[in-house]
Write an enzyme that holds these catalytic residues in place. Structure first.
Site, PDB file in Angstrom:
ATOM      1  N   LYS A  57      91.248  36.220  39.740  1.00  0.00           N
ATOM      2  CA  LYS A  57      90.315  36.559  40.853  1.00  0.00           C
ATOM      3  C   LYS A  57      89.106  37.350  40.405  1.00  0.00           C
ATOM      4  O   LYS A  57      89.249  38.044  39.304  1.00  0.00           O
ATOM      5  CB  LYS A  57      91.069  37.101  42.094  1.00  0.00           C
ATOM      6  CG  LYS A  57      91.568  38.875  41.835  1.00  0.00           C
ATOM      7  CD  LYS A  57      90.619  39.965  41.747  1.00  0.00           C
ATOM      8  CE  LYS A  57      89.806  39.832  43.227  1.00  0.00           C
ATOM      9  NZ  LYS A  57      88.854  40.917  42.954  1.00  0.00           N
ATOM     10  N   GLU A  79      79.625  37.085  43.948  1.00  0.00           N
ATOM     11  CA  GLU A  79      79.401  37.347  45.393  1.00  0.00           C
ATOM     12  C   GLU A  79      78.046  37.196  45.448  1.00  0.00           C
ATOM     13  O   GLU A  79      76.990  37.744  44.884  1.00  0.00           O
ATOM     14  CB  GLU A  79      79.679  38.930  45.362  1.00  0.00           C
ATOM     15  CG  GLU A  79      80.762  39.157  46.098  1.00  0.00           C
ATOM     16  CD  GLU A  79      80.893  40.751  46.237  1.00  0.00           C
ATOM     17  OE1 GLU A  79      80.182  41.510  45.923  1.00  0.00           O
ATOM     18  OE2 GLU A  79      82.059  41.371  46.412  1.00  0.00           O
ATOM     19  N   THR A 105      86.107  43.253  37.696  1.00  0.00           N
ATOM     20  CA  THR A 105      86.892  43.632  38.830  1.00  0.00           C
ATOM     21  C   THR A 105      87.939  42.349  38.667  1.00  0.00           C
ATOM     22  O   THR A 105      87.422  41.492  39.698  1.00  0.00           O
ATOM     23  CB  THR A 105      86.402  43.810  40.025  1.00  0.00           C
ATOM     24  OG1 THR A 105      85.634  44.657  39.939  1.00  0.00           O
ATOM     25  CG2 THR A 105      87.650  43.961  41.018  1.00  0.00           C
TER      26      THR A 105
END
Lengths: 393, 393
Positions: free
Chosen positions: B173, B262, B184
């Site tokens: 992820k 993102e 992250t």
């Protein structure tokens, strides 16, 4: 507020046709008597330094700090333009010698604007002729010079202060490609103090380290960054407040640059206190100031201390995070490495909410290790930045 | 495509109530026989490492690489949560031991999500009970495990390849806070090969350096990054293609992370060739890949080589810029440090225009110094990133 505030300094700003539509785009700052006086400069450390930087470095070296002035152009950075660019930068200095007197190596040259586009060298001679005609010592001349170095800057950046027996003035341009170790920025500082070339250069280096080297907008280091100091030697030799006043003017100009960040709406003052050393405090402050996530929080006015600590941890792998606290606008939201905002009084919570709407946000990070403090200025990152920079600009 | 592709691996993904509304948020990967086999891991280097990282590091150390599995939660990073967070991370391992057998130090734990928010520890035990019931070896079980580690990821990231006598599977992820030296990101790689703990750890380090350590979305290093490798020891000892296949799976997952950045719409493949050393090529590639201005150019589909060279110069102060050339999508737009796009044939210009609209943009920078090559993956930066991150997220 102008470079012409000190005695013995003259300036001009004209439209030479480098930009479209007759906008001011060529600027000069020199001495009223037309002669060579003290000059110092600090340049970008980029390995892709633009032609004007290469030429100016050589000229400063050759004259050992005695200059007649600096010619600055905006609209085209004359960077990554090969041999033709090098010739254009040399022509800028030659045109000054021809129309303003002296030798070409007595002039520094600076350019700012688009990278990699052939420089319109044919605009220089006529432009410098105009400058020779319009040169003046009044505030209006200084203001036109400050306007003529703008690119996407929304306002002209000027500052002036008076010291004991001397004055300091300055102008700058910034906006984007602003990062640690200078910026896409040009700055001319002027003074009427009588200082040696050595004192001028060491004072300038000291001042730049604490001002222009501690601002960041987008982390991008420019090909053209230059800060010049000209001293007209009209007044007496100043006391130690000379360096302090120079710092004050440079700090005001650096703040102006960040407050006029491309597409930005907020200034973030990232203050690290309690560092075991200046180096440690500086690493932490730079890490937080450069963080895209922290910049997004500034855009949203959100006191998200978690991202701040994440950046402190990334910058200082050996940090004891349990001794770190974070305040936004003077209100502590994290203590001992964990959140403390939920324990705030209602009054403090209201004060924080209210003050997060202000234009300047102070983020204070206490490392809890020692006494050293470093402050770095940053901006938020807005939608306007993306739009301004998605195409060639 | 799943972590359960290799023999001897089982997995589960359940909704434990850490996220709102019953979404999948707790994931487990372990061995079909429920016993301890080979495990290796690489963790974030952040000084603000989250509690699960601290706990997992200690467990890996204690077991010297013999593990029963890894429990992963999403929705709350359990980072910067103090003593309570540390206890919650220990509870995750203890709940595994209780419901799945063995000792708590035979389990690694990972969390991803918001930073600095108290972790809902009471959801862990019931969640692990569900996992014990639902655990399976089929692709569906692997897929649910991959879904349960998502945060703002828009799709589950999985990969699998078969080697000579063994299989490798993986899930990951990512999305934001993705930077050099991990991200992250959480990743679990699985294999049925029989490898020693030493070979597993050294293979994993080698693979991570070339994949997850060479992607950047926003330059932000996370508190929680963890990559785990589990080997079930069902098959034989593999040949040297084991490391190659592991690299292949990790590279696919790393690409998936960047392609799902993102608010991003494009992947930039920043390829530096002609470096005098790998270190030089890597500095240049990282500098270009991290540049906010280059990311804006990717957003706009603009082959602005000038910004690329400006970043190369900033990253390599000693570079000979006149030997550098730049191609976008295989079309050379800069040669010898100056623009060459104006000399393109009409066909090449059309090809460039057309191909700048593609989802993947290859920027090749030839330093003209030697033979060394490094590739770093990056994303554009879009308006969605700013909106996603202006508030706490």
């Amino acid at each position: 507020m102008s470079v012409t505030f000190p005695e013995g300094i003259r300036a001009a700003g004209v439209g030479a046709g480098i930009k479209e539509g007759g906008a001011l785009d060529l600027s000069f700052v020199g001495f009223t008597d037309g002669m060579a006086h003290i000059g110092a400069a600090v340049f970008t450390q980029s390995g892709a330094a633009a032609a004007p930087v290469l030429v100016s470095r050589a000229h400063l070296d050759q004259t050992k700090g005695r200059l007649r002035g600096v010619l600055l152009s905006s609209g085209n950075a004359n960077a990554l333009t090969g041999d033709a660019g090098q010739q254009a930068a040399e022509l800028m200095a030659a045109a000054c010698a021809e129309h303003l007197g002296g030798e070409e190596h007595e002039y520094l040259v600076c350019s700012t604007g688009l990278i990699g586009i052939p420089f319109p060298a044919d605009r220089i001679r006529p432009g410098v002729e105009l400058i020779a005609e319009e040169m003046g010592t009044d505030p209006r001349a200084g203001e036109r010079a400050a306007h003529a170095i703008r690119t996407t800057d929304t306002f002209a950046k000027q500052a002036e202060v008076a010291g004991i027996g001397f004055r300091v003035g300055g102008m700058a341009k910034g906006a984007a490609m602003i990062a640690p170790n200078m910026a896409t920025m040009l700055c001319v500082l002027t003074t009427d103090a009588t200082v040696s070339a050595e004192r001028a250069q060491s004072a300038l280096g000291w001042v730049v380290d604490q001002t222009f080297n501690r601002i960041t907008i987008d982390g991008c280091t420019s090909t053209n960054d230059t800060v010049v100091l000209l001293a007209s030697e009209v007044g007496a030799e100043p006391g130690p407040d000379f360096e302090e006043r120079l710092l004050e003017v440079a700090a005001k100009l650096a703040y102006s640059i960040v407050s006029d960040a491309e597409g930005g709406s907020r200034v973030g003052r990232i203050r690290v206190v309690g560092g075991a050393s200046v180096a440690e405090a500086e690493l932490a402050a730079r890490g937080v100031a450069s963080s895209l996530l922290v910049k997004c929080s500034l855009l949203g006015g959100d006191p998200y201390w978690g991202r701040v600590l994440a950046e402190v941890g990334a910058a200082l792998p050996g940090v004891d995070i349990s001794s770190v606290s974070v305040s936004y606008q003077g209100v502590k939201v994290c203590e001992g490495g964990v959140e403390s905002a939920s324990r705030l009084s209602l009054a403090d919570r209201r004060r924080l909410d209210h003050r997060m709407g202000e234009r300047e946000i102070v983020v204070e990070i206490d490392l809890g290790q020692g006494q050293d403090t470093v402050e770095v200025l940053t901006s938020d990152i807005g939608h306007g930045y993306l739009e301004e920079n998605r195409g060639t600009s």
